[in-house]
Scaffold this motif. Structure first.
Motif, PDB file in Angstrom:
ATOM      1  N   THR A 145       0.706  -0.955   0.112  1.00 27.80           N
ATOM      2  CA  THR A 145      -0.314  -0.175  -0.096  1.00 27.80           C
ATOM      3  C   THR A 145       0.838   1.292  -0.156  1.00 27.80           C
ATOM      4  OG1 THR A 145      -0.063   0.221   2.183  1.00 27.80           O
ATOM      5  CG2 THR A 145      -2.130  -1.204   1.151  1.00 27.80           C
ATOM      6  N   ASP A 146       2.189   1.235   0.152  1.00 30.64           N
ATOM      7  CA  ASP A 146       3.312   2.371   0.197  1.00 30.64           C
ATOM      8  C   ASP A 146       2.692   3.401  -1.148  1.00 30.64           C
ATOM      9  OD1 ASP A 146       5.300   4.147  -0.546  1.00 30.64           O
ATOM     10  OD2 ASP A 146       6.163   2.863   0.366  1.00 30.64           O
ATOM     11  N   PRO A 147       1.962   4.394  -1.182  1.00 30.62           N
ATOM     12  CA  PRO A 147       1.730   5.411  -2.078  1.00 30.62           C
ATOM     13  C   PRO A 147       2.771   5.701  -2.873  1.00 30.62           C
ATOM     14  CG  PRO A 147       1.806   6.204  -0.136  1.00 30.62           C
ATOM     15  CD  PRO A 147       2.137   4.948   0.327  1.00 30.62           C
ATOM     16  N   LEU A 148       4.436   5.590  -2.610  1.00 26.44           N
ATOM     17  CA  LEU A 148       5.141   5.969  -3.616  1.00 26.44           C
ATOM     18  C   LEU A 148       5.252   4.825  -4.756  1.00 26.44           C
ATOM     19  CD1 LEU A 148       8.734   6.468  -1.061  1.00 26.44           C
ATOM     20  CD2 LEU A 148       6.701   8.224  -2.665  1.00 26.44           C
ATOM     21  N   LEU A 149       5.264   3.819  -4.848  1.00 24.26           N
ATOM     22  CA  LEU A 149       4.877   2.516  -5.799  1.00 24.26           C
ATOM     23  C   LEU A 149       3.080   2.684  -5.814  1.00 24.26           C
ATOM     24  CD1 LEU A 149       7.972   0.840  -3.824  1.00 24.26           C
ATOM     25  CD2 LEU A 149       8.098   2.303  -6.324  1.00 24.26           C
ATOM     26  N   LEU A 150       2.517   2.859  -6.272  1.00 28.11           N
ATOM     27  CA  LEU A 150       1.060   2.340  -6.273  1.00 28.11           C
ATOM     28  C   LEU A 150       1.278   2.804  -8.096  1.00 28.11           C
ATOM     29  CD1 LEU A 150      -1.362   4.519  -4.023  1.00 28.11           C
ATOM     30  CD2 LEU A 150      -0.393   2.344  -3.991  1.00 28.11           C
ATOM     31  N   SER A 151       2.225   3.563  -8.423  1.00 30.51           N
ATOM     32  CA  SER A 151       2.243   3.124 -10.210  1.00 30.51           C
ATOM     33  C   SER A 151       2.226   1.886 -10.612  1.00 30.51           C
ATOM     34  CB  SER A 151       2.846   4.731 -10.928  1.00 30.51           C
ATOM     35  OG  SER A 151       3.004   4.134 -12.284  1.00 30.51           O
ATOM     36  N   SER A 152       2.074   0.711 -11.059  1.00 36.07           N
ATOM     37  CA  SER A 152       2.565  -0.054 -11.914  1.00 36.07           C
ATOM     38  C   SER A 152       3.032   0.692 -13.455  1.00 36.07           C
ATOM     39  CB  SER A 152       1.926  -1.626 -11.470  1.00 36.07           C
ATOM     40  OG  SER A 152       0.414  -1.401 -12.921  1.00 36.07           O
ATOM     41  N   LYS A 153       3.338   1.781 -14.386  1.00 37.33           N
ATOM     42  CA  LYS A 153       3.649   1.627 -15.469  1.00 37.33           C
ATOM     43  C   LYS A 153       5.081   2.542 -15.619  1.00 37.33           C
ATOM     44  CE  LYS A 153       0.802   5.693 -15.217  1.00 37.33           C
ATOM     45  NZ  LYS A 153      -0.397   6.471 -16.119  1.00 37.33           N
ATOM     46  N   ILE A 154       5.906   2.800 -16.602  1.00 38.84           N
ATOM     47  CA  ILE A 154       6.649   3.689 -17.502  1.00 38.84           C
ATOM     48  C   ILE A 154       6.038   5.005 -17.456  1.00 38.84           C
ATOM     49  CG2 ILE A 154       9.406   4.428 -18.093  1.00 38.84           C
ATOM     50  CD1 ILE A 154       8.428   1.742 -19.824  1.00 38.84           C
ATOM     51  N   GLU A 155       6.883   5.969 -15.567  1.00 36.02           N
ATOM     52  CA  GLU A 155       6.660   7.260 -16.430  1.00 36.02           C
ATOM     53  C   GLU A 155       7.293   8.044 -16.518  1.00 36.02           C
ATOM     54  OE1 GLU A 155       4.347   8.140 -12.740  1.00 36.02           O
ATOM     55  OE2 GLU A 155       3.261   6.794 -11.728  1.00 36.02           O
ATOM     56  N   LYS A 156       7.310   9.180 -17.511  1.00 34.99           N
ATOM     57  CA  LYS A 156       8.133  10.109 -18.083  1.00 34.99           C
ATOM     58  C   LYS A 156       8.129  11.595 -18.251  1.00 34.99           C
ATOM     59  CE  LYS A 156       9.058   6.977 -21.664  1.00 34.99           C
ATOM     60  NZ  LYS A 156       9.250   7.016 -23.102  1.00 34.99           N
ATOM     61  N   ASP A 157       9.440  12.407 -17.906  1.00 35.90           N
ATOM     62  CA  ASP A 157       9.013  13.330 -17.636  1.00 35.90           C
ATOM     63  C   ASP A 157      10.148  14.049 -18.099  1.00 35.90           C
ATOM     64  OD1 ASP A 157       7.242  16.213 -17.103  1.00 35.90           O
ATOM     65  OD2 ASP A 157       8.636  16.738 -14.842  1.00 35.90           O
ATOM     66  N   MET A 158      10.347  15.468 -19.241  1.00 32.16           N
ATOM     67  CA  MET A 158      10.918  16.077 -19.412  1.00 32.16           C
ATOM     68  C   MET A 158      11.132  17.509 -18.452  1.00 32.16           C
ATOM     69  SD  MET A 158      13.368  16.891 -22.993  1.00 32.16           S
ATOM     70  CE  MET A 158      11.614  18.423 -23.297  1.00 32.16           C
ATOM     71  N   ILE A 159      12.532  17.841 -17.770  1.00 33.61           N
ATOM     72  CA  ILE A 159      12.896  19.347 -17.238  1.00 33.61           C
ATOM     73  C   ILE A 159      13.792  19.986 -18.348  1.00 33.61           C
ATOM     74  CG2 ILE A 159      11.730  18.659 -15.476  1.00 33.61           C
ATOM     75  CD1 ILE A 159      15.835  18.659 -15.722  1.00 33.61           C
ATOM     76  N   THR A 160      14.366  20.965 -17.850  1.00 33.45           N
ATOM     77  CA  THR A 160      15.427  22.048 -18.408  1.00 33.45           C
ATOM     78  C   THR A 160      16.111  22.689 -16.764  1.00 33.45           C
ATOM     79  OG1 THR A 160      13.443  22.840 -20.218  1.00 33.45           O
ATOM     80  CG2 THR A 160      15.738  24.272 -19.405  1.00 33.45           C
ATOM     81  N   ASP A 161      17.645  23.049 -16.700  1.00 37.05           N
ATOM     82  CA  ASP A 161      18.129  23.229 -16.399  1.00 37.05           C
ATOM     83  C   ASP A 161      18.910  24.239 -16.599  1.00 37.05           C
ATOM     84  OD1 ASP A 161      19.315  23.739 -13.390  1.00 37.05           O
ATOM     85  OD2 ASP A 161      17.983  21.933 -12.829  1.00 37.05           O
ATOM     86  N   ILE A 162      20.141  24.823 -15.656  1.00 43.55           N
ATOM     87  CA  ILE A 162      20.795  25.548 -16.512  1.00 43.55           C
ATOM     88  C   ILE A 162      22.173  25.033 -15.354  1.00 43.55           C
ATOM     89  CG2 ILE A 162      19.965  27.515 -17.160  1.00 43.55           C
ATOM     90  CD1 ILE A 162      20.723  28.982 -15.155  1.00 43.55           C
ATOM     91  N   MET A 163      23.500  25.625 -16.136  1.00 45.28           N
ATOM     92  CA  MET A 163      24.588  25.928 -15.271  1.00 45.28           C
ATOM     93  C   MET A 163      26.024  26.829 -15.813  1.00 45.28           C
ATOM     94  SD  MET A 163      27.324  22.557 -17.491  1.00 45.28           S
ATOM     95  CE  MET A 163      26.257  21.418 -17.675  1.00 45.28           C
ATOM     96  N   PHE A 164      26.745  26.753 -15.094  1.00 45.31           N
ATOM     97  CA  PHE A 164      27.529  28.161 -15.609  1.00 45.31           C
ATOM     98  C   PHE A 164      29.054  27.682 -14.432  1.00 45.31           C
ATOM     99  CE2 PHE A 164      30.179  31.899 -13.796  1.00 45.31           C
ATOM    100  CZ  PHE A 164      29.674  32.594 -15.007  1.00 45.31           C
ATOM    101  N   GLY A 165      30.212  27.846 -15.676  1.00 42.37           N
ATOM    102  CA  GLY A 165      31.334  27.746 -15.650  1.00 42.37           C
ATOM    103  C   GLY A 165      32.382  28.439 -16.306  1.00 42.37           C
ATOM    104  N   LEU A 166      34.027  28.839 -15.291  1.00 43.06           N
ATOM    105  CA  LEU A 166      34.989  29.560 -15.984  1.00 43.06           C
ATOM    106  C   LEU A 166      35.987  28.754 -15.986  1.00 43.06           C
ATOM    107  CD1 LEU A 166      34.639  32.228 -12.604  1.00 43.06           C
ATOM    108  CD2 LEU A 166      33.997  32.721 -15.028  1.00 43.06           C
ATOM    109  N   TYR A 167      36.436  28.891 -17.740  1.00 43.11           N
ATOM    110  CA  TYR A 167      37.723  27.953 -17.741  1.00 43.11           C
ATOM    111  C   TYR A 167      39.043  29.109 -18.026  1.00 43.11           C
ATOM    112  CZ  TYR A 167      40.022  23.304 -19.140  1.00 43.11           C
ATOM    113  OH  TYR A 167      41.137  22.916 -19.380  1.00 43.11           O
ATOM    114  N   TYR A 168      40.002  28.497 -17.462  1.00 47.16           N
ATOM    115  CA  TYR A 168      40.903  29.198 -17.681  1.00 47.16           C
ATOM    116  C   TYR A 168      42.476  28.232 -18.118  1.00 47.16           C
ATOM    117  CZ  TYR A 168      45.271  32.275 -17.499  1.00 47.16           C
ATOM    118  OH  TYR A 168      46.573  33.082 -17.422  1.00 47.16           O
ATOM    119  N   ASN A 169      42.933  28.340 -19.366  1.00 46.43           N
ATOM    120  CA  ASN A 169      43.371  27.541 -20.346  1.00 46.43           C
ATOM    121  C   ASN A 169      44.594  27.818 -21.037  1.00 46.43           C
ATOM    122  OD1 ASN A 169      44.044  25.373 -21.931  1.00 46.43           O
ATOM    123  ND2 ASN A 169      44.214  26.272 -23.510  1.00 46.43           N
TER     124      ASN A 169
END
Length: 319
Positions: A145-169
């Motif tokens: 009865t665990d509500p986290l695992l009531l689903s019995s199918k493949i669930e999908k979602d897509m999200i967007t995120d960002i990153m930042f960086g400094l690189y000295y060469n």
């Protein structure tokens, strides 16, 4: 770093409200800057493409004998763009972890700033798109009865995120970088309102140096990578020896995880091929649960040069 996510994916979903997604790790990190730092894009002045395939914790299985060891593929490419006063880059990654599949695309730009000593500073930003799929039918909850695992199918979602960086060469001499990925800590709409997988913000610091002996046939290439999500921190200490720019070999140490053996070969100018084997030192390697990690890398860099053809012009005054 990956130890946490394997437990979270396979077991913690049963008892916890949410979990954080960690970035994939690679033993060939010294050839894979674009994946963690957008400031690197185009900074070498070359078009570079890198592909890495990694099978982590070979032989690791769940209690039902399912193969759940992480498998990761990544391809990245970057190039300088003079008109943009910098460079652009892109990475595609496929990361399979137990009953979870992730496919991501990262697109980045780096502005190159000159005049800061003998090198060039890349200031980069990147946007990422990540599609996650979890097959809930594979889980076997202790409490049906665990509500986290009531689903019995493949669930999908897509999200967007960002990153930042400094690189000295400093070309063929030194590099150092600092970056942060998954800055927005975006959440997936998977598992209803109870469980929402969340991207964990990561911080990276990297540096490397090329030292040539009196005998120029040999070079020492020490490097380090420190990575943290503020819940756990890992560092990679690596030392490679390169011979006549034809082949290299060396060792790497990753705290709480593995000792890594790396070898590689330069079959032609601009092309590098390498393999590595991680000897697991953590508890995951005990009792033959894992026979280690194998990784293969190919990198090719080249420069497009337009040949100069002298031309002459005649005037109609002197025919």
């Amino acid at each position: 770093m990956r130890k946490l996510i394997i437990y979270l994916t396979l077991f913690t979903l049963i008892t916890q409200i949410s979990y954080s997604q960690q970035e994939a790790q690679f033993s060939h990190n010294m050839f894979n800057h674009m994946a963690i730092n957008p400031g690197y894009a185009g900074i070498d002045g070359l078009i570079c493409a890198t592909a890495i395939a990694r099978t982590q914790w070979i032989g690791f299985k769940d209690p039902d004998n399912n193969k759940v060891a992480p498998q990761t593929l990544i391809f990245s490419i970057n190039t300088p763009i003079k008109i943009l006063r910098g460079g652009i880059g892109a990475s595609i990654i496929k990361d399979k972890l137990g009953f979870e599949n992730n496919i991501g695309l990262k697109l980045g730009y780096s502005y190159h700033l000159y005049g800061l000593g003998p090198g060039v500073l890349g200031i980069g930003a990147q946007v990422s798109f990540l599609n996650k799929a979890i097959d809930f039918s594979k889980f076997k909850p202790i409490d049906p009865t665990d509500p986290l695992l009531l689903s019995s199918k493949i669930e999908k979602d897509m999200i967007t995120d960002i990153m930042f960086g400094l690189y000295y060469n400093i070309p063929s001499k030194f590099y150092a970088g600092i970056s942060s990925t998954q800055l927005l800590e975006s959440k997936f709409d998977i598992g209803g309102q109870i469980a929402k997988p969340t991207l964990a913000r990561h911080y990276f610091m990297e540096a490397g140096y090329e030292y040539t002996f009196d005998n120029p046939d040999f070079e020492i290439l020490p490097s380090t990578l420190i990575k943290s999500d503020l819940a756990s921190t890992q560092f990679d200490l690596t030392c490679l020896m390169r011979y006549k720019s034809m082949a290299y070999g060396g060792l790497s140490y990753r705290n709480q995880d593995a000792i890594v053996v790396l070898v590689g070969y330069y079959p032609m100018k601009g092309l590098i091929g390498g393999i590595s084997y991680d000897i697991t030192t953590s508890a995951l390697g005990a009792n033959k649960r894992s026979s280690g990690t194998f990784e293969a890398m190919v990198k090719y860099c080249f420069k497009i040069e337009v040949p100069y053809t002298p031309t002459s012009h005649h005037t109609v005054r002197f025919l």
